[in-house]
Design a protein around this motif. Structure first.
Motif, mmCIF file in Angstrom:
data_model
loop_
_atom_site.group_PDB
_atom_site.id
_atom_site.type_symbol
_atom_site.label_atom_id
_atom_site.label_comp_id
_atom_site.label_asym_id
_atom_site.label_seq_id
_atom_site.Cartn_x
_atom_site.Cartn_y
_atom_site.Cartn_z
ATOM 1 N N MET A 20 43.390 42.027 41.799
ATOM 2 C CA MET A 20 42.831 41.280 42.917
ATOM 3 C C MET A 20 41.312 41.164 42.776
ATOM 4 N N ILE A 21 40.772 40.012 43.199
ATOM 5 C CA ILE A 21 39.324 39.831 43.244
ATOM 6 C C ILE A 21 38.828 40.430 44.558
ATOM 7 N N VAL A 22 38.137 41.560 44.474
ATOM 8 C CA VAL A 22 37.730 42.288 45.680
ATOM 9 C C VAL A 22 36.339 41.897 46.152
ATOM 10 N N GLU A 23 35.548 41.274 45.250
ATOM 11 C CA GLU A 23 34.210 40.846 45.643
ATOM 12 C C GLU A 23 33.710 39.800 44.658
ATOM 13 N N SER A 24 32.978 38.819 45.156
ATOM 14 C CA SER A 24 32.411 37.793 44.292
ATOM 15 C C SER A 24 31.150 37.230 44.936
ATOM 16 N N GLY A 25 30.282 36.684 44.080
ATOM 17 C CA GLY A 25 29.052 36.092 44.584
ATOM 18 C C GLY A 25 28.006 36.007 43.492
ATOM 19 N N SER A 49 46.832 38.764 41.406
ATOM 20 C CA SER A 49 47.332 38.380 42.723
ATOM 21 C C SER A 49 46.374 37.401 43.408
ATOM 22 N N GLU A 50 46.807 36.152 43.545
ATOM 23 C CA GLU A 50 46.119 35.125 44.326
ATOM 24 C C GLU A 50 44.628 35.048 44.012
ATOM 25 N N ALA A 51 44.319 34.866 42.743
ATOM 26 C CA ALA A 51 42.930 34.750 42.307
ATOM 27 C C ALA A 51 42.492 33.297 42.290
ATOM 28 N N SER A 52 41.316 33.024 42.801
ATOM 29 C CA SER A 52 40.747 31.677 42.795
ATOM 30 C C SER A 52 39.402 31.716 42.078
ATOM 31 N N VAL A 53 39.218 30.752 41.160
ATOM 32 C CA VAL A 53 38.013 30.707 40.325
ATOM 33 C C VAL A 53 37.515 29.267 40.245
ATOM 34 N N THR A 54 36.215 29.090 40.317
ATOM 35 C CA THR A 54 35.597 27.791 40.125
ATOM 36 C C THR A 54 34.453 27.928 39.138
ATOM 37 N N VAL A 55 34.438 27.056 38.125
ATOM 38 C CA VAL A 55 33.381 27.074 37.115
ATOM 39 C C VAL A 55 32.780 25.669 37.044
ATOM 40 N N LEU A 66 36.280 23.582 35.867
ATOM 41 C CA LEU A 66 37.526 24.343 35.940
ATOM 42 C C LEU A 66 37.683 24.910 37.342
ATOM 43 N N GLU A 67 38.876 24.738 37.903
ATOM 44 C CA GLU A 67 39.136 25.280 39.229
ATOM 45 C C GLU A 67 40.554 25.844 39.279
ATOM 46 N N ALA A 68 40.654 27.093 39.693
ATOM 47 C CA ALA A 68 41.957 27.749 39.846
ATOM 48 C C ALA A 68 42.134 28.163 41.294
ATOM 49 N N ARG A 69 43.327 27.925 41.811
ATOM 50 C CA ARG A 69 43.614 28.250 43.212
ATOM 51 C C ARG A 69 44.837 29.150 43.300
ATOM 52 N N ASP A 70 44.635 30.299 43.907
ATOM 53 C CA ASP A 70 45.724 31.242 44.200
ATOM 54 C C ASP A 70 46.597 31.518 42.978
ATOM 55 N N VAL A 71 45.960 31.845 41.870
ATOM 56 C CA VAL A 71 46.693 32.149 40.638
ATOM 57 C C VAL A 71 47.254 33.576 40.712
ATOM 58 N N SER A 72 48.534 33.692 40.455
ATOM 59 C CA SER A 72 49.203 34.994 40.422
ATOM 60 C C SER A 72 50.014 35.098 39.143
ATOM 61 N N VAL A 73 50.046 36.282 38.574
ATOM 62 C CA VAL A 73 50.817 36.539 37.356
ATOM 63 C C VAL A 73 51.558 37.857 37.533
ATOM 64 N N ALA A 74 52.863 37.827 37.291
ATOM 65 C CA ALA A 74 53.687 39.034 37.401
ATOM 66 C C ALA A 74 54.539 39.184 36.148
ATOM 67 N N PHE A 75 54.803 40.422 35.775
ATOM 68 C CA PHE A 75 55.624 40.718 34.606
ATOM 69 C C PHE A 75 56.795 41.600 35.017
ATOM 70 N N ARG A 76 57.903 41.424 34.311
ATOM 71 C CA ARG A 76 59.040 42.312 34.504
ATOM 72 C C ARG A 76 58.772 43.625 33.777
ATOM 73 N N THR A 77 59.111 44.730 34.411
ATOM 74 C CA THR A 77 58.932 46.041 33.805
ATOM 75 C C THR A 77 60.225 46.837 33.922
ATOM 76 N N LYS A 78 60.328 47.859 33.100
ATOM 77 C CA LYS A 78 61.487 48.750 33.153
ATOM 78 C C LYS A 78 61.160 49.945 34.034
ATOM 79 N N LEU A 79 62.088 50.271 34.906
ATOM 80 C CA LEU A 79 61.930 51.407 35.807
ATOM 81 C C LEU A 79 62.961 52.477 35.466
ATOM 82 N N PRO A 80 62.618 53.751 35.667
ATOM 83 C CA PRO A 80 63.569 54.816 35.333
ATOM 84 C C PRO A 80 64.746 54.827 36.290
ATOM 85 N N GLY A 81 65.934 54.966 35.706
ATOM 86 C CA GLY A 81 67.143 55.085 36.514
ATOM 87 C C GLY A 81 67.809 56.415 36.248
#
Length: 543
Positions: A514-519, A313-319, A284-299
């Protein structure tokens, strides 16, 4: 966490709660047998034992929430016999005098109402305040339980919160009316180590405050022995429905008398993973995967403007084949959202995910069916992922019927029995339904359902969070053996760093999507470079 103290316990006079020879049976199955236990005003008592030992059934019996059960013995609260009260009288007690934090928040929260409405409803019902005042108190409770942006989250529905956030919302709801007795059934199960410490401190703070006024006591049901050591004053140990040992926490932990208690205290995750071969192919290999959702903001006129929330945000994973990649981070950091994107189940994801060198988007028709059999998942909340209308045999064997049509009924049943045995259940489970099992047993059923197809990739989203320490050890050993036998690739999501240390080859640390550290696990755990990783590891040591 705040260290254990005994300053608020009071054993003089009549106990706040007294169980005498409590027995609960479901037909011929005895779930609780001859349990006698007393809790004083302001006392903190822990009830521990393996999954299925009768802990949760005991708590539900106190609140008279058991259906199709035969209950005998005495249940006395503040001098009143609860077994003699009408259902209307019990509704008056529930939530105000006796409150409960349930083990599985997704099934306990109403999906049709916002979190704020559900908390406010309890406050209005029992305290008689206005809706506006109840909403203010709901926001304050969410803030105290560690939920960020409570003014916004108060308008969220259960499915819009992470598992840990749902658990905190349940805690806020239980504490809304400042009960005299709090039944906490695995209150920190879905929480990461940092929030777990906050919740324990919060419960201790509230318990001390209430002990001075009304004498709030806490019955803590948990498999987290570290939590018991730091929170409780007394501990009672249950095995197969029987109370086998009880006493002060310090004595039980230092000198356990019963063999079962000794076994519980000696159960810790043991590292038993084989090294990954240098030539192991990438599954399995993922490159720069990003996921965003619509939210409601107060008006200006209410909640109507649309916003965008970046969950990943831009997550990459290799298994690789035979490798376990652990993903850790606080609740809401994006771990489960990333897992759904890796499975191709997140419609709003961007980037590319490949399985055995091919993009998931290129699989169609029969190929996609084969892909699904090769990529399986174990969800965090087993009860909501298991159909309540199907037997365990059908739940576990459903995938076989779809993906292994060549198997006849007898062969399919034998394969189901074999995989249930591997996760610690026997053939008597075949004809039973999910509601007849404890939370830990349901998690094992969910694992069996995923393993029965012998997938190439298994994504495990908090697979041991609902398991007691001894069963957790068995399941981790089972997963390690299956990985070695079939060269499986695991993506292992957990807030338990001890479990990740025992299971993973590599670890990825997520913060705010965000992936801030891996190893390599040993390197990251021994010499973390990022401040957030150091924070998690320090919190784990304190827990």
């Amino acid at each position: 966490m705040t260290p254990n103290t005994n300053s608020n316990a009071s054993t003089e006079g009549e106990p706040l709660l007294e169980l005498e020879r409590l027995r609960v049976s479901f037909g011929d199955t005895v779930a609780v047998n001859d349990v006698t236990l007393a809790i004083a005003n302001g006392e903190r008592v822990a009830l521990v034992g393996e999954s299925g030992s009768g802990k949760s059934v005991t708590a539900l019996a106190i609140l008279r929430l058991l259906r199709d059960a035969e209950v005998s013995g005495s249940i006395r609260f503040a001098g009143q016999d609860l077994t003699q009260k009408s259902e209307r009288q019990m509704r008056g007690l529930r939530g105000s005098d006796i409150a409960m934090i349930f083990q599985e928040p997704m099934t306990a929260l109403n999906p049709l109402y916002t979190i704020g409405d559900q908390i406010a409803e309890t406050i209005v019902l029992h305290d008689g305040v206005s809706q506006q005042e109840a909403r203010k108190r709901a926001i304050a409770l969410l803030a105290r339980t560690g939920i960020a942006q409570p003014e916004q989250r108060v308008n969220s529905y259960a499915h819009q919160l992470s598992g840990g956030q749902r658990q905190r919302a349940m805690i806020a709801m239980a504490l809304a009316c400042r009960p005299r007795l709090l039944l906490a059934d695995e209150p920190t199960t879905a929480l990461d180590v940092t929030i777990r410490a906050q919740i324990v401190d919060l419960l201790l703070e509230l318990q001390r405050d209430e002990a001075q006024k009304r004498g709030m006591a806490v019955l803590l049901i948990t498999h987290d022995l570290n939590l018991v050591r730091r929170f409780a004053q007394r501990v009672a140990v249950m095995e197969r429905g029987v109370l086998v040992e009880s006493g002060p926490v310090e004595r039980i932990f230092a000198e356990p008398q019963h063999p079962y208690t000794q076994r519980l205290l000696n159960s810790r995750p043991q590292r038993a993973v084989a090294p990954v071969l240098p030539i192991a192919p990438v599954l399995l290999e993922a490159r720069d995967v990003s996921v965003a959702f619509r939210t409601k903001l107060p008006g200006f006129s209410g909640w109507f403007r649309s916003g965008r929330f970046a969950a990943v945000s831009e997550a990459s994973v290799t298994v690789r084949q035979g490798e376990t990649v652990g993903i850790v981070g606080e609740s809401g950091s994006g771990k489960s959202t990333l897992a759904m994107a890796l499975l191709g189940l997140q419609r709003t994801s961007e980037g590319e995910v490949q399985f055995q060198g091919r993009p998931l988007s290129s699989y169609h028709g029969r190929e996609q069916t084969v892909l699904r059999s090769n990529m399986q998942v174990v969800f965090q909340d087993p009860f909501s992922s298991l159909s309540p209308r199907q037997t365990i045999e059908r739940i576990v064997g459903e995938g076989l019927a779809l993906h292994r049509p060549q198997l006849d009924t007898t062969a399919r049943r034998e394969k189901v029995i074999a995989v249930l045995r591997e996760v610690g259940l026997d053939r008597t489970a075949l004809s039973r339904y999910p509601h007849e099992f404890s939370g830990g047993q349901r998690q094992r059923i969910a694992i069996a359902r995923a393993l029965v197809l012998e997938p190439r990739i298994l994504i495990l989203d908090e697979p041991t969070s609902a398991l007691d320490v001894s069963i957790q050890q068995q399941v981790l050993k089972l997963l390690a053996n299956l990985q070695n036998k079939y060269n499986l690739g695991f993506v292992f999501i957990s807030h338990d760093l001890e479990v990740i240390g025992a299971m993973a080859h590599r670890v990825m640390v997520m913060q705010d999507g965000m992936i801030v550290e891996s190893g390599e696990v040993e390197k990251i755990f021994s010499a973390p470079a990022h401040p957030y990783t150091r924070k998690l590891l320090n919190a784990a040591l304190q827990a």
